[in-house]
Design a protein around this motif. Structure first.
Motif, short mmCIF file in Angstrom:
data_model
loop_
_atom_site.label_atom_id
_atom_site.label_comp_id
_atom_site.label_asym_id
_atom_site.label_seq_id
_atom_site.Cartn_x
_atom_site.Cartn_y
_atom_site.Cartn_z
N SER A 62 -78.03 -95.91 35.66
CA SER A 62 -77.47 -97.11 36.29
C SER A 62 -78.29 -98.33 35.91
N PRO A 63 -77.65 -99.45 35.61
CA PRO A 63 -78.39 -100.66 35.23
C PRO A 63 -79.26 -101.16 36.38
N PRO A 64 -80.58 -101.17 36.21
CA PRO A 64 -81.44 -101.64 37.30
C PRO A 64 -81.20 -103.09 37.67
N ALA A 65 -80.69 -103.89 36.71
CA ALA A 65 -80.43 -105.30 36.99
C ALA A 65 -79.36 -105.46 38.07
N ALA A 66 -78.39 -104.53 38.11
CA ALA A 66 -77.33 -104.61 39.12
C ALA A 66 -77.91 -104.41 40.51
#
Length: 367
Positions: free
Chosen positions: A101-105
């Motif tokens: 999962s994109p950590p930025a999200a």
């Protein structure tokens, strides 16, 4: 008189009081089921576990709501009823995020009160509609001090919302856990300890992926319990969490049902920390325990258990595989019990070999 005695015990022997409270909690003997593994939920031997994590729900970066991919909705919605058909007492948690999962999200969602609320409210609604007993956060990883602070706000608000929802509906409060880095700091960034201690029922300590062919040019124990002279071990990680202020009774030790295969530079130099030139067998070198046992059965490699670091490895010609076998699992579960941890968890059930490691862990704990 009783109150004075409790105060005396608290300040004089705090570990006794910690034991008193931890003794009242149900131990955690858990594992994750990974939708990406395509392992059938109906095949899970849930009698070997107290808790099972269904992984992973997703975070919609546009709405900040928790969602389940359409391909997973049928399996996720029936997950609890399916695993409880074999073990009615097993508790299930919906895990959100994961390593892909994109950590930025997550960083964006956690940065504002309104987006945190969207995330929290949708997670509760989804957990209730799918009949899960709890929620689990797997944000890998908050990477700035601000993100760590925002993680603390998220956990605090999440726990408040869970308490309120339980009060309003009269239903048992949903459990709340999180999978965190092996140490209480993520490369010097300290986790929000107070919020974690006050908000989570427990922490899943990811004490694995220490060495792998994708990031280490020597062989190594992928999930060493001990690693003398370094801070890269499960024991160091557990002790760092305890030193930071998290009681042992809120810590669950993680171990892998998989390992990594390297290509040795020299077949005659085949011990731990031997020079290697990258992955073997698979592009990333990652192999489930069942695959490792199949390799051993087909190729007859030399097998070694190293009790100093608590890890297994095998080698044949230039192929070297590090993993946890039954000896390592027994030692780690015994460690968890001896150190009054809440329990253990494994990633992931589909990688086991006919429940060999799951059964070893359960029997060692004394279920």
């Amino acid at each position: 008189m009783a109150a004075k005695l409790l105060i005396f015990l608290f300040f004089t022997f705090p570990f006794l009081l910690q034991f008193h409270f931890s003794a009242g909690q149900n131990p955690v003997r858990a594992a994750y089921w990974a939708a990406g593994s395509e392992y059938p939920v109906s095949s899970i031997n849930s009698t070997l576990f107290t808790h099972l994590f269904c992984a992973f729900a997703d975070l919609d970066p546009q709405t900040n709501r928790v969602t389940v991919a359409s391909a997973n909705q049928a399996r996720f919605s029936s997950f609890t009823s399916t695993v409880q058909s074999r073990n009615p007492n097993v508790k299930t948690l919906l895990s959100i995020g994961g390593g892909s999962s994109p950590p930025a999200a997550f960083a964006s969602m956690a940065s504002q009160a309104s987006s945190r609320k969207s995330f929290i409210d949708s997670s509760i609604s989804l957990a209730r509609s799918y009949n899960f007993h709890g929620l689990d956060l797997d944000w890998e990883y908050p990477s700035t001090a601000t993100e760590m602070t925002n993680l603390g706000s998220l956990l605090t608000e999440w726990r408040t919302a869970l308490n309120n929802e339980s009060t309003v509906t009269g239903k048992p409060r949903l459990l709340l856990s999180a999978a965190f880095f092996r140490n209480s700091d993520y490369y010097t960034l300290l986790y929000p300890i107070t919020a974690i201690r006050n908000s989570l029922d427990w922490i899943n300590v990811m004490a694995y992926d220490f060495y792998g062919p994708g990031w280490s040019n020597v062989t190594g124990p992928p999930a060493a319990l001990y690693n003398p002279g370094t801070q890269v071990s499960g024991d160091y990680g557990i002790r760092s969490w305890i030193r930071s202020g998290i009681p042992a009774s809120k810590l669950v030790l993680g171990f892998p049902f998989y390992g990594y295969a390297w290509t040795l530079l020299n077949a005659n130099n085949n011990g731990l920390f031997a020079p290697a030139s990258g992955a073997a067998i698979t592009p990333g070198g990652d192999l489930g325990y069942g695959q490792i046992r199949a390799f051993i059965g087909q190729n007859g490699p030399s097998e070694v258990y190293n009790a100093t670091v608590v890890s297994n490895y095998c080698f044949k010609n230039t192929t070297w595989i590090g993993y946890d076998d039954t000896q390592s699992i027994k030692a780690k579960v015994s460690y968890a019990k001896q150190n009054a941890l809440l329990g253990y968890f494994a990633w992931h059930v589909g990688a086991d070999d006919n429940w060999t490691l799951s059964r070893t862990a359960s029997q060692t704990w004394g279920a």
